[in-house]
Write a protein that holds these residues in place. Structure first.
Motif, PDB file in Angstrom:
ATOM      1  N   GLU A 198     -48.621  32.044   2.953  1.00 41.20           N
ATOM      2  CA  GLU A 198     -50.018  31.484   2.573  1.00 41.20           C
ATOM      3  C   GLU A 198     -51.091  32.504   3.309  1.00 41.20           C
ATOM      4  O   GLU A 198     -52.214  32.706   2.880  1.00 41.20           O
ATOM      5  CB  GLU A 198     -50.315  30.187   2.278  1.00 41.20           C
ATOM      6  CG  GLU A 198     -51.473  29.800   1.674  1.00 41.20           C
ATOM      7  CD  GLU A 198     -51.594  28.231   1.906  1.00 41.20           C
ATOM      8  OE1 GLU A 198     -52.817  27.603   1.342  1.00 41.20           O
ATOM      9  OE2 GLU A 198     -50.619  27.433   2.546  1.00 41.20           O
ATOM     10  N   ILE A 199     -50.951  31.954   4.705  1.00 41.59           N
ATOM     11  CA  ILE A 199     -51.922  32.413   5.354  1.00 41.59           C
ATOM     12  C   ILE A 199     -52.294  33.903   5.449  1.00 41.59           C
ATOM     13  O   ILE A 199     -53.419  34.393   5.560  1.00 41.59           O
ATOM     14  CB  ILE A 199     -52.127  31.676   6.767  1.00 41.59           C
ATOM     15  CG1 ILE A 199     -53.281  31.702   7.749  1.00 41.59           C
ATOM     16  CG2 ILE A 199     -50.818  32.302   7.471  1.00 41.59           C
ATOM     17  CD1 ILE A 199     -54.469  30.772   7.115  1.00 41.59           C
ATOM     18  N   THR A 200     -51.260  34.444   5.481  1.00 45.69           N
ATOM     19  CA  THR A 200     -51.230  35.910   5.860  1.00 45.69           C
ATOM     20  C   THR A 200     -52.051  36.440   4.213  1.00 45.69           C
ATOM     21  O   THR A 200     -52.940  37.424   4.434  1.00 45.69           O
ATOM     22  CB  THR A 200     -49.813  36.447   5.786  1.00 45.69           C
ATOM     23  OG1 THR A 200     -49.445  36.182   6.844  1.00 45.69           O
ATOM     24  CG2 THR A 200     -50.113  37.891   5.900  1.00 45.69           C
ATOM     25  N   ALA A 201     -51.780  36.110   3.194  1.00 44.48           N
ATOM     26  CA  ALA A 201     -52.331  36.519   2.017  1.00 44.48           C
ATOM     27  C   ALA A 201     -53.776  36.276   1.892  1.00 44.48           C
ATOM     28  O   ALA A 201     -54.688  36.909   1.382  1.00 44.48           O
ATOM     29  CB  ALA A 201     -51.666  35.935   0.696  1.00 44.48           C
ATOM     30  N   LYS A 202     -54.160  34.842   2.331  1.00 38.91           N
ATOM     31  CA  LYS A 202     -55.681  34.527   2.313  1.00 38.91           C
ATOM     32  C   LYS A 202     -56.256  35.171   3.267  1.00 38.91           C
ATOM     33  O   LYS A 202     -57.478  35.354   3.136  1.00 38.91           O
ATOM     34  CB  LYS A 202     -55.656  32.958   2.343  1.00 38.91           C
ATOM     35  CG  LYS A 202     -55.025  32.396   1.267  1.00 38.91           C
ATOM     36  CD  LYS A 202     -55.314  30.685   1.489  1.00 38.91           C
ATOM     37  CE  LYS A 202     -54.718  29.901   0.147  1.00 38.91           C
ATOM     38  NZ  LYS A 202     -54.975  28.697   0.152  1.00 38.91           N
ATOM     39  N   LEU A 203     -55.944  35.563   4.540  1.00 38.23           N
ATOM     40  CA  LEU A 203     -56.553  36.247   5.510  1.00 38.23           C
ATOM     41  C   LEU A 203     -56.956  37.783   5.031  1.00 38.23           C
ATOM     42  O   LEU A 203     -57.975  38.248   5.140  1.00 38.23           O
ATOM     43  CB  LEU A 203     -55.793  36.503   6.836  1.00 38.23           C
ATOM     44  CG  LEU A 203     -55.644  35.128   7.678  1.00 38.23           C
ATOM     45  CD1 LEU A 203     -54.570  35.436   8.637  1.00 38.23           C
ATOM     46  CD2 LEU A 203     -57.060  34.747   8.263  1.00 38.23           C
ATOM     47  N   ALA A 204     -55.814  38.505   4.195  1.00 33.22           N
ATOM     48  CA  ALA A 204     -55.979  39.806   3.647  1.00 33.22           C
ATOM     49  C   ALA A 204     -56.855  39.668   2.652  1.00 33.22           C
ATOM     50  O   ALA A 204     -57.797  40.597   2.483  1.00 33.22           O
ATOM     51  CB  ALA A 204     -54.712  40.109   3.203  1.00 33.22           C
TER      52      ALA A 204
END
Length: 252
Positions: A198-204
């Motif tokens: 989740e955090i990786t997708a939202k950072l991207a």
């Protein structure tokens, strides 16, 4: 060893003889009686650390008794009323952070607090918003464990990269460091290990500048308390799809 989504890191950003305490360390903790005392000693020994926020996620093995007996002004202990998962613990810990930078530190001694300076270098140098500590681009020591676990990790990272258009080597790493305002601007919805995807997708999606830094890794076995399993991998795959730009387009 340092790598990035783009650009380079100067070697003079990596070390400091006497760093200023600028780091909030968030430690999600569940039934870590065997390691929590030693882990906190190592974390608090770091000159980078301004505060340590332990979020105990409903431990039942005596971990809470150890935490209650610690007297350290830089240490805050937050108690979850019941076991909710790593994501829920981090969500609470991130909200409580006050230092310039924030890093995730598992309580199981798999990751080495002596490497905080290395991970923080791109942040302090002003060239990154977020740094991932990669276990796969480093020549440092790694314990050899679990082929299928490693393969699953690489598959999740590859799938995440497909949907985020990043070129990470280790999406599932514990060591993720952020500028505090970045992590506090993101709503964390996942309660368990889906947090990583989740955090990786939202950072991207947020367009933040992400760097990778090679780190060592001292993995533990399932007998020693390793908790991530097949169901967590399935959930992570779902989270990659759910929080990606592709999913946003489909919803629209």
């Amino acid at each position: 060893m340092l790598a990035a989504t783009g650009g380079t890191v100067r070697s003079d950003l990596v070390t400091s003889s006497r760093p200023n305490p600028c780091l909030s360390v968030v430690v999600p903790c569940y039934n870590e009686l065997a390691t929590i005392r030693e882990l906190l000693k190592r974390v608090l020994d770091s000159d980078w650390v301004a505060e340590v926020i332990v979020v105990d996620d409903g431990s039942t093995d005596g971990t809470r008794d150890v935490l209650a007996g610690l007297d350290e002004p830089r240490l805050s202990v937050l108690l979850q009323p019941r076991n909710q998962g790593k994501g829920a613990a981090l969500r609470r810990g991130f909200r409580a952070a006050t230092a310039d930078y924030v890093i995730v530190q598992d309580a199981d001694l798999e990751y080495d607090p002596n490497e905080y300076g290395k991970v923080l270098a791109p942040l302090i140098g002003g060239i990154a918003d977020v740094v991932f500590g990669s276990r796969f681009i480093s020549s440092d020591a790694h314990r050899v464990l679990y082929f299928w676990h490693s393969l699953g990790n690489k598959l999740l990272t590859l799938t995440s990269n497909v949907f985020t258009d990043l070129n990470l080597t280790d999406m599932e790493t514990c060591y993720k460091a952020f500028r505090r305002e970045v992590i506090q601007s993101i709503e964390i919805e996942e309660d368990r290990f889906g947090f990583e995807a989740e955090i990786t997708a939202k950072l991207a999606k947020g367009g933040f500048i992400i760097y990778e830094v090679g780190i060592s890794y001292h993995g533990r076995t399932y007998d020693q308390g390793k908790k991530i399993g097949f169901r967590d991998a399935v959930r992570a795959m779902w989270c990659i799809l759910r929080y990606s730009r592709v999913a946003d387009r489909l919803r629209r």
